[in-house]
Design a protein around this motif. Structure first.
Motif, short mmCIF file in Angstrom:
data_model
loop_
_atom_site.label_atom_id
_atom_site.label_comp_id
_atom_site.label_asym_id
_atom_site.label_seq_id
_atom_site.Cartn_x
_atom_site.Cartn_y
_atom_site.Cartn_z
N ASP A 284 -17.06 -13.96 -51.56
CA ASP A 284 -17.69 -13.26 -52.68
C ASP A 284 -17.46 -13.95 -54.02
O ASP A 284 -18.40 -14.12 -54.81
CB ASP A 284 -17.17 -11.82 -52.75
N LEU A 285 -16.23 -14.35 -54.30
CA LEU A 285 -15.96 -14.97 -55.60
C LEU A 285 -16.58 -16.36 -55.71
O LEU A 285 -17.08 -16.74 -56.76
CB LEU A 285 -14.45 -15.04 -55.84
N ARG A 286 -16.55 -17.11 -54.63
CA ARG A 286 -17.13 -18.45 -54.65
C ARG A 286 -18.62 -18.45 -54.26
O ARG A 286 -19.24 -19.52 -54.18
CB ARG A 286 -16.35 -19.37 -53.71
N LYS A 287 -19.17 -17.24 -54.02
CA LYS A 287 -20.58 -17.10 -53.64
C LYS A 287 -20.91 -17.96 -52.42
O LYS A 287 -21.97 -18.58 -52.32
CB LYS A 287 -21.51 -17.49 -54.80
N ASN A 288 -19.98 -17.98 -51.48
CA ASN A 288 -20.12 -18.83 -50.30
C ASN A 288 -20.73 -18.02 -49.15
O ASN A 288 -20.09 -17.78 -48.13
CB ASN A 288 -18.75 -19.38 -49.90
N HIS A 289 -21.95 -17.60 -49.34
CA HIS A 289 -22.62 -16.78 -48.33
C HIS A 289 -23.36 -17.68 -47.34
O HIS A 289 -24.59 -17.68 -47.24
CB HIS A 289 -23.59 -15.80 -49.00
N LYS A 290 -22.59 -18.47 -46.62
CA LYS A 290 -23.16 -19.40 -45.66
C LYS A 290 -23.90 -18.63 -44.56
O LYS A 290 -23.45 -17.57 -44.12
CB LYS A 290 -22.08 -20.28 -45.05
N LYS A 291 -24.98 -19.21 -44.11
CA LYS A 291 -25.81 -18.53 -43.11
C LYS A 291 -25.05 -18.28 -41.81
O LYS A 291 -25.23 -17.25 -41.17
CB LYS A 291 -27.08 -19.33 -42.84
N TRP A 292 -24.15 -19.21 -41.44
CA TRP A 292 -23.44 -19.06 -40.17
C TRP A 292 -22.50 -17.87 -40.18
O TRP A 292 -22.13 -17.35 -39.12
CB TRP A 292 -22.68 -20.34 -39.83
N LEU A 293 -22.12 -17.40 -41.38
CA LEU A 293 -21.24 -16.23 -41.44
C LEU A 293 -21.93 -14.98 -40.92
O LEU A 293 -21.26 -14.02 -40.51
CB LEU A 293 -20.78 -16.01 -42.89
N SER A 294 -23.27 -14.98 -40.92
CA SER A 294 -24.00 -13.82 -40.41
C SER A 294 -23.77 -13.62 -38.92
O SER A 294 -24.00 -12.52 -38.40
CB SER A 294 -25.49 -13.96 -40.69
N ILE A 295 -23.30 -14.66 -38.23
CA ILE A 295 -22.96 -14.52 -36.81
C ILE A 295 -21.94 -13.40 -36.63
O ILE A 295 -22.03 -12.60 -35.69
CB ILE A 295 -22.40 -15.85 -36.25
N PHE A 296 -21.00 -13.34 -37.58
CA PHE A 296 -19.99 -12.29 -37.52
C PHE A 296 -20.45 -11.02 -38.23
O PHE A 296 -20.20 -9.91 -37.76
CB PHE A 296 -18.68 -12.79 -38.13
N ALA A 297 -21.11 -11.18 -39.36
CA ALA A 297 -21.48 -10.02 -40.17
C ALA A 297 -22.35 -9.03 -39.40
O ALA A 297 -22.18 -7.81 -39.54
CB ALA A 297 -22.20 -10.48 -41.44
N VAL A 298 -23.28 -9.53 -38.57
CA VAL A 298 -24.17 -8.61 -37.86
C VAL A 298 -23.41 -7.75 -36.86
O VAL A 298 -23.82 -6.62 -36.57
CB VAL A 298 -25.30 -9.36 -37.13
N VAL A 299 -22.30 -8.26 -36.33
CA VAL A 299 -21.51 -7.47 -35.38
C VAL A 299 -20.88 -6.27 -36.08
O VAL A 299 -20.77 -5.18 -35.51
CB VAL A 299 -20.41 -8.33 -34.72
N GLY A 300 -20.50 -6.47 -37.35
CA GLY A 300 -19.86 -5.39 -38.09
C GLY A 300 -20.80 -4.30 -38.53
O GLY A 300 -20.36 -3.20 -38.89
N THR A 301 -22.12 -4.54 -38.51
CA THR A 301 -23.06 -3.53 -38.98
C THR A 301 -23.18 -2.35 -38.03
O THR A 301 -23.61 -1.27 -38.43
CB THR A 301 -24.46 -4.13 -39.19
N ASN A 302 -22.83 -2.55 -36.77
CA ASN A 302 -22.82 -1.46 -35.78
C ASN A 302 -21.50 -1.50 -35.01
O ASN A 302 -21.48 -1.54 -33.78
CB ASN A 302 -24.01 -1.60 -34.82
#
Length: 368
Positions: A284-302
């Protein structure tokens, strides 16, 4: 638990990644990866690494022992964000009603999971969802108090745990088979756990959820600068971890995950705060919203849905379904059974992950 379609609200992406990575590891266990990788690497140069994916048998700490504390801590971090959103559209009374309903459902799902594991009706309270139901109630009940008061109550819970174990068995309070935890299990369930897990763990581990709430409040604060937030997290984590290490190294209280001793709770909780700080700083602070991080983020949505799914349908159906293909394709290539089982677990893990990816792409989220 009802599905509904909604637009994702603005949120900390670092928290989504932290939660998603934790859930990814949990569903990997349900897919069978941990146990099969452990069997494959036993007595090899990789055995030390694979042991980190298995709970420590008693006195000690492994990586896998941190996952449940992470899960309970993350729930706490998310609570102030969720509370702010709900209070914007409803009353405090409505929020309290929602929390009570959620905790009841978590408790119910946790009990039902043990029935699934046993393939019969049982009354067992060792599941993480049962623990979470109680820790959420405790954390919510003190959310409005000042941070210092919340810290004090969390440490009081650890002190209470120390007292209960020492009063029950003064000579050997943390005995593997005769401790306050096993005593309460006999009272509440009429049985003890073969793996030495205890139901009363929710008292000390409520500190994890409370510390998560504290960190969530700090992240929401507009009065603190980001640098001050980072310093707060680093310092708090350092103090808590050092306190736990001192208790263990001076032979006051051993680090035991299975009964959540105060030293274990302190060390694992401090590490959880550090991981949150690292995610917050690097994403968040470094604005490092790399696309590969979504591999993990989508699991947390459900997260709750995929946990329940993987622990029920996943274990009972998906593992066998995957073996139809992995066994059928790889066995003729003369690969060993252990290798095939590891590959199958990775296939099942991909199926679990794709379900969360599909639901997230369709903006379908299961809430309780």
């Amino acid at each position: 638990m009802q599905p509904h379609q909604e637009q994702k609200p603005a949120r900390l992406y670092s928290l989504d990644v932290f939660r998603g990575a934790t859930m990814f590891l949990l569903i990997a266990e349900a897919a069978g990866f941990h146990e099969h990788f452990y069997e494959l690497t036993k007595n090899t140069v990789f055995s030390g690494m694979s042991e980190q994916l298995i709970h420590h048998p008693w006195h000690g700490l492994r990586f896998w022992d941190l996952i449940q504390p992470f899960f309970m801590f993350i729930v706490g971090v998310a609570m102030p964000f969720s509370l702010r959103k709900r209070l914007a559209t409803g009353s405090q009374q409505a929020v309290t009603k929602h929390i009570l309903k959620r905790c009841f459902l978590l408790f119910l799902f946790g009990v039902l999971l043990h029935c699934v594991y046993s393939h019969t009706l049982v009354w067992e309270l060792w599941n993480v969802l049962v623990q979470l139901a109680f820790t959420i109630l405790i954390a919510y009940s003190i959310m409005k108090l000042p941070l210092k008061a919340q810290w004090a109550i969390s440490f009081a819970l650890l002190l209470l745990t120390e007292m209960m174990y020492r009063i029950y068995n003064p000579g050997d309070p943390y005995s593997r088979g005769d401790n306050f935890g096993t005593f309460t299990d006999l009272l509440t369930m009429g049985k003890t756990n073969s793996g030495h897990w205890v139901f009363i763990n929710f008292i000390p581990t409520a500190s994890h959820t409370v510390w998560g709430v504290i960190c969530g409040k700090i992240l929401l604060s507009r009065e603190k600068k980001d640098s001050n937030k980072m310093m707060y997290f680093i310092t708090a984590g350092l103090i808590i971890v050092c306190a736990g290490l001192i208790l263990d190294q001076l032979n006051i209280t051993p680090v035991i995950k299975r009964i959540a001793t105060s030293s274990f709770t302190l060390i694992s909780g401090g590490i959880a705060i550090w991981v949150l700080a690292l995610c917050y700083w690097s994403i968040d602070l470094r604005k490092n919203h790399k696309k590969w991080l979504s591999i993990f983020a989508v699991v947390g949505t459900n997260s709750i849905f995929i946990y329940l799914f993987s622990e029920t349908v996943g274990i009972q159906w998906f593992r066998g379904f995957g073996m139809i293909f992995t066994q059928g394709i790889l066995a003729p290539l003369l690969l060993s059974e252990k290798i095939i089982l590891v590959i199958n677990s990775l296939l099942v893990l991909f199926m679990f992950w794709y379900i969360t990816y599909f639901l997230d792409s369709k903006k379908i989220y299961f809430r309780i």
